[in-house]
Design a protein around this motif. Structure first.
Motif, PDB file in Angstrom:
ATOM      1  N   PHE A   1       0.852  -1.186   0.000  1.00  0.00           N
ATOM      2  CA  PHE A   1       0.000   0.000   0.000  1.00  0.00           C
ATOM      3  C   PHE A   1       0.893   1.243   0.000  1.00  0.00           C
ATOM      4  O   PHE A   1       1.883   1.302   0.722  1.00  0.00           O
ATOM      5  CB  PHE A   1      -0.879  -0.026   1.251  1.00  0.00           C
ATOM      6  CG  PHE A   1      -1.985   0.976   1.244  1.00  0.00           C
ATOM      7  CD1 PHE A   1      -3.132   0.760   0.510  1.00  0.00           C
ATOM      8  CD2 PHE A   1      -1.866   2.137   1.972  1.00  0.00           C
ATOM      9  CE1 PHE A   1      -4.162   1.691   0.504  1.00  0.00           C
ATOM     10  CE2 PHE A   1      -2.893   3.073   1.980  1.00  0.00           C
ATOM     11  CZ  PHE A   1      -4.043   2.846   1.246  1.00  0.00           C
TER      12      PHE A   1
ATOM     13  N   HIS B   1     -12.398  12.218   0.284  1.00  0.00           N
ATOM     14  CA  HIS B   1     -10.931  12.212   0.437  1.00  0.00           C
ATOM     15  C   HIS B   1     -10.307  12.015  -0.949  1.00  0.00           C
ATOM     16  O   HIS B   1     -10.739  11.132  -1.693  1.00  0.00           O
ATOM     17  CB  HIS B   1     -10.565  11.065   1.382  1.00  0.00           C
ATOM     18  CG  HIS B   1      -9.115  10.869   1.646  1.00  0.00           C
ATOM     19  ND1 HIS B   1      -8.173  11.864   1.530  1.00  0.00           N
ATOM     20  CD2 HIS B   1      -8.427   9.747   2.047  1.00  0.00           C
ATOM     21  CE1 HIS B   1      -6.976  11.370   1.840  1.00  0.00           C
ATOM     22  NE2 HIS B   1      -7.107  10.098   2.147  1.00  0.00           N
TER      23      HIS B   1
ATOM     24  N   GLU C   1      -7.065  11.214  -1.829  1.00  0.00           N
ATOM     25  CA  GLU C   1      -5.939  10.313  -2.084  1.00  0.00           C
ATOM     26  C   GLU C   1      -6.309   9.349  -3.223  1.00  0.00           C
ATOM     27  O   GLU C   1      -7.443   8.845  -3.294  1.00  0.00           O
ATOM     28  CB  GLU C   1      -5.561   9.530  -0.808  1.00  0.00           C
ATOM     29  CG  GLU C   1      -4.217   8.829  -0.993  1.00  0.00           C
ATOM     30  CD  GLU C   1      -3.590   8.312   0.318  1.00  0.00           C
ATOM     31  OE1 GLU C   1      -4.223   8.410   1.380  1.00  0.00           O
ATOM     32  OE2 GLU C   1      -2.450   7.817   0.250  1.00  0.00           O
TER      33      GLU C   1
ATOM     34  N   ASP D   1      -6.128   6.362  -4.018  1.00  0.00           N
ATOM     35  CA  ASP D   1      -6.796   5.062  -3.843  1.00  0.00           C
ATOM     36  C   ASP D   1      -8.317   5.222  -3.842  1.00  0.00           C
ATOM     37  O   ASP D   1      -9.042   4.242  -4.004  1.00  0.00           O
ATOM     38  CB  ASP D   1      -6.305   4.321  -2.583  1.00  0.00           C
ATOM     39  CG  ASP D   1      -6.375   5.125  -1.311  1.00  0.00           C
ATOM     40  OD1 ASP D   1      -6.278   6.358  -1.378  1.00  0.00           O
ATOM     41  OD2 ASP D   1      -6.518   4.524  -0.229  1.00  0.00           O
ATOM     42  N   HIS D   2      -8.791   6.462  -3.667  1.00  0.00           N
ATOM     43  CA  HIS D   2     -10.233   6.714  -3.705  1.00  0.00           C
ATOM     44  C   HIS D   2     -10.645   7.649  -4.832  1.00  0.00           C
ATOM     45  O   HIS D   2     -11.842   7.889  -5.003  1.00  0.00           O
ATOM     46  CB  HIS D   2     -10.702   7.308  -2.376  1.00  0.00           C
ATOM     47  CG  HIS D   2     -10.213   6.539  -1.199  1.00  0.00           C
ATOM     48  ND1 HIS D   2     -10.584   5.233  -0.971  1.00  0.00           N
ATOM     49  CD2 HIS D   2      -9.323   6.861  -0.221  1.00  0.00           C
ATOM     50  CE1 HIS D   2      -9.970   4.785   0.111  1.00  0.00           C
ATOM     51  NE2 HIS D   2      -9.188   5.751   0.574  1.00  0.00           N
TER      52      HIS D   2
ATOM     53  N   HIS E   1      -7.121  11.750   6.640  1.00  0.00           N
ATOM     54  CA  HIS E   1      -5.703  11.736   6.807  1.00  0.00           C
ATOM     55  C   HIS E   1      -4.986  12.840   6.043  1.00  0.00           C
ATOM     56  O   HIS E   1      -3.780  13.067   6.242  1.00  0.00           O
ATOM     57  CB  HIS E   1      -5.293  10.291   6.427  1.00  0.00           C
ATOM     58  CG  HIS E   1      -4.171   9.952   5.589  1.00  0.00           C
ATOM     59  ND1 HIS E   1      -4.216   9.221   4.441  1.00  0.00           N
ATOM     60  CD2 HIS E   1      -2.871  10.213   5.821  1.00  0.00           C
ATOM     61  CE1 HIS E   1      -3.026   9.011   3.973  1.00  0.00           C
ATOM     62  NE2 HIS E   1      -2.197   9.592   4.779  1.00  0.00           N
TER      63      HIS E   1
ATOM     64  N   ASP F   1     -11.197   7.796   5.518  1.00  0.00           N
ATOM     65  CA  ASP F   1     -10.217   6.819   6.027  1.00  0.00           C
ATOM     66  C   ASP F   1     -10.431   6.464   7.510  1.00  0.00           C
ATOM     67  O   ASP F   1      -9.919   5.447   7.988  1.00  0.00           O
ATOM     68  CB  ASP F   1      -8.789   7.364   5.891  1.00  0.00           C
ATOM     69  CG  ASP F   1      -8.218   7.178   4.493  1.00  0.00           C
ATOM     70  OD1 ASP F   1      -8.860   6.508   3.665  1.00  0.00           O
ATOM     71  OD2 ASP F   1      -7.122   7.709   4.241  1.00  0.00           O
TER      72      ASP F   1
ATOM     73  N   THR G   1     -13.599   3.983   4.184  1.00  0.00           N
ATOM     74  CA  THR G   1     -13.104   3.715   2.825  1.00  0.00           C
ATOM     75  C   THR G   1     -12.322   2.403   2.737  1.00  0.00           C
ATOM     76  O   THR G   1     -11.996   1.955   1.640  1.00  0.00           O
ATOM     77  CB  THR G   1     -12.191   4.864   2.358  1.00  0.00           C
ATOM     78  OG1 THR G   1     -11.323   5.217   3.433  1.00  0.00           O
ATOM     79  CG2 THR G   1     -13.001   6.066   1.928  1.00  0.00           C
ATOM     80  N   HIS G   2     -11.976   1.809   3.880  1.00  0.00           N
ATOM     81  CA  HIS G   2     -11.253   0.521   3.884  1.00  0.00           C
ATOM     82  C   HIS G   2     -11.801  -0.356   5.004  1.00  0.00           C
ATOM     83  O   HIS G   2     -11.954   0.105   6.137  1.00  0.00           O
ATOM     84  CB  HIS G   2      -9.756   0.725   4.153  1.00  0.00           C
ATOM     85  CG  HIS G   2      -9.054   1.632   3.201  1.00  0.00           C
ATOM     86  ND1 HIS G   2      -8.763   1.289   1.903  1.00  0.00           N
ATOM     87  CD2 HIS G   2      -8.563   2.889   3.363  1.00  0.00           C
ATOM     88  CE1 HIS G   2      -8.123   2.279   1.303  1.00  0.00           C
ATOM     89  NE2 HIS G   2      -7.990   3.269   2.176  1.00  0.00           N
TER      90      HIS G   2
HETATM   91 FE1  FEO Z   1      -5.797   8.344   2.731  1.00  0.00          FE
HETATM   92 FE2  FEO Z   1      -7.336   5.373   1.748  1.00  0.00          FE
HETATM   93  O1  FEO Z   1      -6.501   7.042   1.559  1.00  0.00           O
END
Ligand code: FEO
Length: 395
Positions: A22, A78, A80, A82-83, A146, A165, A224-225
């Motif tokens: 990651f 967010h 970042e 990954d999203h 984050h 996150d 988100t995870h």
């Molecule tokens: Fe801060 Fe899952 O991204």
């Protein structure tokens, strides 16, 4: 895959079982999910997107639920990638979509993807978006949880918090997404690793967000995870609360580097002393354990003892890296001890003392033990006592 999680509310995220690391840094032995949620009311709303590699699957999930209907909004909690990297493909499928996000997110998204200016609908703290007769979304700023642009989205009708996150963890969602349907052992373990490595630096902003959101009635948390949290959310909240206050659990983490096994034997002596007080003793060889697991354990437990040889008149490089990572995250409130070794001139004691000062961790003179060449019996006793003393302060 898609799952109904509440009335007119669906999980449409994806699992990433391919990525090894990651952010290209953090090992993913259990994979990771990129969560995304679809709300189908008078308006259709997607909350958070996914990593671009998984766009086809993501859009397939959405289309199978929407059919011929269009997607009216995507909320970007967010930025970042990954999203957000999947947004480009989402816009190619739904060109009239409005991106609902914070003012700080817009230049970030534009910097990455260059969307038409007209597609943004900027929201600030307390703004709402009506999406159905009796359903609206409210937005709250959660800066540095984050990244600085982060918002969270609250659905008062169903008491759902879409938390970005926050409250996330590593681990794919295998066959289900609800906490009540999954064996949570994997996710709780991964939560420490996720928190320490990703959010660890931001304890104060996490605490601020927890206080702000504390007034909301929450029955479901959609991060988100990781799993969708319902019944087990109080346990998640307790973990996040404790970690963001930098409070350690009972236990001692002994982390060492060793080139020829002499410092490792010192670590064994320290461990013997610690085990005489508590069973919760974790030993990490920095040349074998992953840095992210070490950080996770140091964040989780109250006692930390670092040991390393002198190397090029400095400290063993892996240990220098760990110390830098701990310094970067500003980890507080640890019971600290240190040991070092050398063949001719020791550099470690001075470095450990300077480190303790930077971290604002107490380090008593007797809690720094140095050995030249190989450990002798009297030094074994000093190291045993070091382990015992730190363990006594860590229960
Ligand atoms: Fe801060 Fe899952 O991204």
């Amino acid at each position: 895959m898609k799952y109904k999680i509440a009335p007119n509310t669906y999980y449409v995220g994806v699992n990433d079982r391919s990525k090894h690391k990651f952010e290209n840094m953090l090992a993913l032995p259990n994979g990771v999910s990129y969560n995304s949620y679809l709300l189908i009311e008078d308006k259709t709303v997607l909350i958070d997107s996914v990593e671009s590699t998984y766009t086809e699957q993501h859009i397939g999930n959405i289309k199978s639920l929407l059919g011929e209907r269009t997607l009216d909004y995507v909320v970007v909690n967010h930025v970042e990638p990954d999203h957000s990297s999947g947004l480009m493909f989402l816009l190619s499928q739904y060109p009239d979509i409005k991106i609902v996000t914070s003012a700080k997110a817009v230049p970030m998204l534009q910097g990455y993807y260059k969307f038409p200016e007209t597609c943004f609908e900027i929201v600030k703290e307390g703004d709402t978006l009506k999406i159905g007769e009796d359903r609206e979304l409210a937005f709250y700023a959660a800066p540095m949880v984050h990244w600085p642009e982060v918002i969270v989205t609250y659905d008062a009708k169903n008491r759902i918090l879409f938390s970005a996150d926050a409250f996330g963890c590593f681990g794919t969602l295998d066959g289900a997404v609800m906490d009540t349907q999954l064996d949570l052992t994997k996710y709780f373990n991964e939560m420490y690793r996720y928190y320490a490595n990703i959010v660890g630096k931001y304890g104060a902003p996490v605490q601020a967000a927890l206080k702000k959101l504390g007034g909301l009635e929450i029955s479901m948390v959609c991060s988100t995870h990781g799993p969708v949290w319902t019944e087990h959310f109080p346990e998640v909240m307790a973990i996040y609360d404790r970690l963001s206050k930098y409070e350690g659990e009972e236990g001692v983490v002994i982390v060492y580097g060793s080139m020829y096994g002499n410092t490792e034997l010192m670590a064994e002596s320290v461990a013997q002393g610690a085990v005489s007080v508590t069973k919760k003793v974790i030993l990490h060889d920095l040349s074998k354990s992953t840095m992210c697991q070490v950080l996770s354990d140091v964040f989780r437990y109250k006692g930390v003892i670092l040991g390393a040889p002198t190397y090029c008149n400095d400290i063993f490089p892996n240990m220098a890296e760990l110390m830098k990572k701990l310094e970067l995250r500003g980890l507080k409130n640890r019971e600290f001890g240190a040991f070092g070794s050398c063949t001719w001139t020791d550099a470690t004691a001075k470095i450990h003392k300077a480190f303790a000062e930077k971290m604002n961790w107490e380090l008593a003179e007797q809690d720094v033990v140095t050995v030249k060449q190989a450990m002798r019996d009297e030094e074994h006793s000093l190291l045993y006592e070091l382990g015992r003393r730190i363990a006594e302060k860590s229960i």
